[in-house]
Scaffold this motif. Structure first.
Motif, short mmCIF file in Angstrom:
data_model
loop_
_atom_site.label_atom_id
_atom_site.label_comp_id
_atom_site.label_asym_id
_atom_site.label_seq_id
_atom_site.Cartn_x
_atom_site.Cartn_y
_atom_site.Cartn_z
N PHE A 26 -15.79 22.40 -3.43
CA PHE A 26 -16.81 22.96 -3.86
C PHE A 26 -18.13 21.81 -3.93
O PHE A 26 -19.09 22.15 -3.55
CB PHE A 26 -16.74 23.55 -5.27
N ILE A 27 -17.62 20.51 -4.42
CA ILE A 27 -18.63 19.65 -4.53
C ILE A 27 -19.07 19.42 -3.29
O ILE A 27 -20.22 18.98 -2.92
CB ILE A 27 -18.07 18.25 -5.36
N TYR A 28 -18.17 19.20 -2.15
CA TYR A 28 -18.49 18.78 -0.73
C TYR A 28 -19.38 19.87 -0.06
O TYR A 28 -20.23 19.41 0.44
CB TYR A 28 -17.00 18.71 -0.07
N ILE A 29 -19.00 21.05 -0.46
CA ILE A 29 -19.94 22.11 0.27
C ILE A 29 -21.40 22.22 -0.39
O ILE A 29 -22.23 22.29 0.24
CB ILE A 29 -19.31 23.51 -0.03
N LEU A 30 -21.48 21.79 -1.90
CA LEU A 30 -22.70 21.49 -2.41
C LEU A 30 -23.44 20.53 -1.86
O LEU A 30 -24.63 20.70 -1.53
CB LEU A 30 -22.31 21.42 -4.05
N TYR A 31 -22.77 19.47 -1.41
CA TYR A 31 -23.47 18.36 -0.71
C TYR A 31 -24.01 18.83 0.38
O TYR A 31 -25.01 18.47 1.04
CB TYR A 31 -22.46 17.31 -0.65
N VAL A 32 -22.97 19.49 1.60
CA VAL A 32 -23.46 19.58 2.67
C VAL A 32 -24.45 20.72 2.88
O VAL A 32 -25.35 20.69 3.91
CB VAL A 32 -22.10 19.99 3.46
N GLY A 33 -24.67 21.66 1.73
CA GLY A 33 -25.70 22.47 1.91
C GLY A 33 -26.95 21.96 1.92
O GLY A 33 -28.01 22.91 2.05
N PHE A 34 -27.40 20.69 1.38
CA PHE A 34 -28.66 20.21 1.33
C PHE A 34 -28.76 19.61 2.83
O PHE A 34 -29.98 18.82 2.87
CB PHE A 34 -28.91 19.01 0.28
N PHE A 35 -28.17 19.58 3.71
CA PHE A 35 -28.33 18.85 5.03
C PHE A 35 -28.18 19.63 6.16
O PHE A 35 -27.84 21.15 6.17
CB PHE A 35 -27.06 17.84 5.13
N ASP A 36 -28.95 19.40 7.33
CA ASP A 36 -28.89 20.06 8.48
C ASP A 36 -27.77 19.41 9.37
O ASP A 36 -28.02 18.33 9.64
CB ASP A 36 -30.28 19.99 9.10
N TRP A 37 -26.79 20.21 9.47
CA TRP A 37 -25.76 19.59 10.26
C TRP A 37 -24.83 20.52 11.35
O TRP A 37 -24.27 21.33 10.83
CB TRP A 37 -24.45 19.17 9.15
N ASN A 38 -25.32 20.36 12.42
CA ASN A 38 -24.57 21.06 13.56
C ASN A 38 -23.98 20.11 14.80
O ASN A 38 -24.80 19.16 15.18
CB ASN A 38 -25.77 21.80 14.25
N THR A 39 -22.59 20.14 14.79
CA THR A 39 -22.16 19.06 15.66
C THR A 39 -22.18 19.46 16.99
O THR A 39 -22.14 18.46 18.01
CB THR A 39 -20.67 19.19 15.34
N ASN A 40 -22.77 20.65 17.48
CA ASN A 40 -23.06 21.09 18.89
C ASN A 40 -24.65 20.74 19.21
O ASN A 40 -25.07 21.07 20.28
CB ASN A 40 -22.79 22.37 19.00
#
Length: 292
Positions: A26-40
């Motif tokens: 949950f903490i990790y998803i909360l963190y990722v939600g504030f970033f623009d992250w697309n590996t493609n």
């Protein structure tokens, strides 16, 4: 004091497991939600986006339609399963039912089937030109049933499939609750002249509230995250008619690898689930918190 310490010691492994598989992600998803992250993307690294993912969700018609569609689906399946589950629980508890244990066993079999297998089986039953469902609907009623082209057929089939899979769970839960009810209030209500409807609404339902709350919460959360069955049955089609929120998030996270946006959608869906659960709790208990 010593026994209390032993109790906490026994709870420690379960607490650690819940922390690792629940709180940490949950903490990790909360963190990722504030970033623009697309590996493609051209730049696959994490780039700070702030609240942009959440702002985009407000104007994302595909997401909003998917969420609304999921809420309608959840309403139909939860209400229908409660009604069917109660009727079946009463029927399977009847002393006059011949082969009661046999029917109880048969009735519970769908619960042990994996969701992905359920979706694949219903796909085979309903696929046009091969399944028996479109064949007999055409033969007996003249209905051109096609889940690949007709949105209403696909949505209705998704509901019926969920009813087949999870109504036995509701039935078992209500059977356990009905079996545990004390006999005295029911007998007193009959002596006072209450009819069956009055006894059901004013005596049985209030005593069943803990079981009903637990069952509704479990089924609501399951319905809001349906992915496996729907993907195997329709893959979200036709024209996104069965693209429920769980499947929509899965498509954005895995095929599209848009992790930041998918994390934001997951958190917003979690928030909606918590709000709905709280509203149901208030509506069914008349309380706004844990205190009386």
């Amino acid at each position: 004091m010593r026994q209390s310490n032993i109790g906490w010691l026994f709870l420690t492994p379960a607490t650690l497991i819940l922390f690792v598989v629940g709180f940490v992600p949950f903490i990790y998803i909360l963190y990722v939600g504030f970033f623009d992250w697309n590996t493609n993307a051209v730049d696959p690294t994490l780039r700070w986006a702030g609240l942009q993912n959440y702002r985009s969700l407000v104007f994302d018609t595909t997401f909003l339609n998917s969420l609304a569609r999921t809420l309608v689906f959840a309403f139909f399946v939860v209400v229908s399963e409660l009604l069917l589950g109660y009727v079946l629980a009463r029927a399977l508890m009847a002393d006059r039912l011949w082969g009661r244990q046999f029917f109880r066993t048969i009735h519970t079999l769908p619960i042990v089937v994996a969701p992905i297998a359920v979706g694949a089986t219903w796909r085979l039953l309903c696929v046009p030109g091969f399944g028996i469902v479109p064949y007999y609907l055409k033969l007996w009623f003249g209905i051109d049933y096609n889940i690949s082209t007709n949105a209403y057929h696909a949505f209705a089939t998704a509901i019926i499939m969920d009813l087949w899979h999870w109504t036995p769970f509701v039935t078992l839960s209500l059977m356990a609750g009905l079996t545990a009810l004390p006999k005295e209030p029911l007998e007193q209500a009959q002596i006072d002249g209450g009819n069956k409807l009055q006894i059901f609404w004013y005596v049985i339902v209030p005593m069943l509230k803990p079981v009903l709350l637990t069952t509704v919460f479990i089924r609501l959360m399951d319905a809001l995250r349906s992915v496996d069955e729907i993907w195997m049955l329709t893959k979200g089609g036709p024209a996104e008619a069965t693209r429920f929120i769980g499947l929509h998030i899965w498509i954005n996270v895995f095929p599209k690898t848009d992790y930041g946006y998918g994390a934001a959608m997951s958190l917003l869906t979690l928030y909606v689930t918590i709000v709905l659960s709280w509203l149901l709790f208030v509506a069914m208990t008349g309380r706004k918190g844990g205190a009386q």
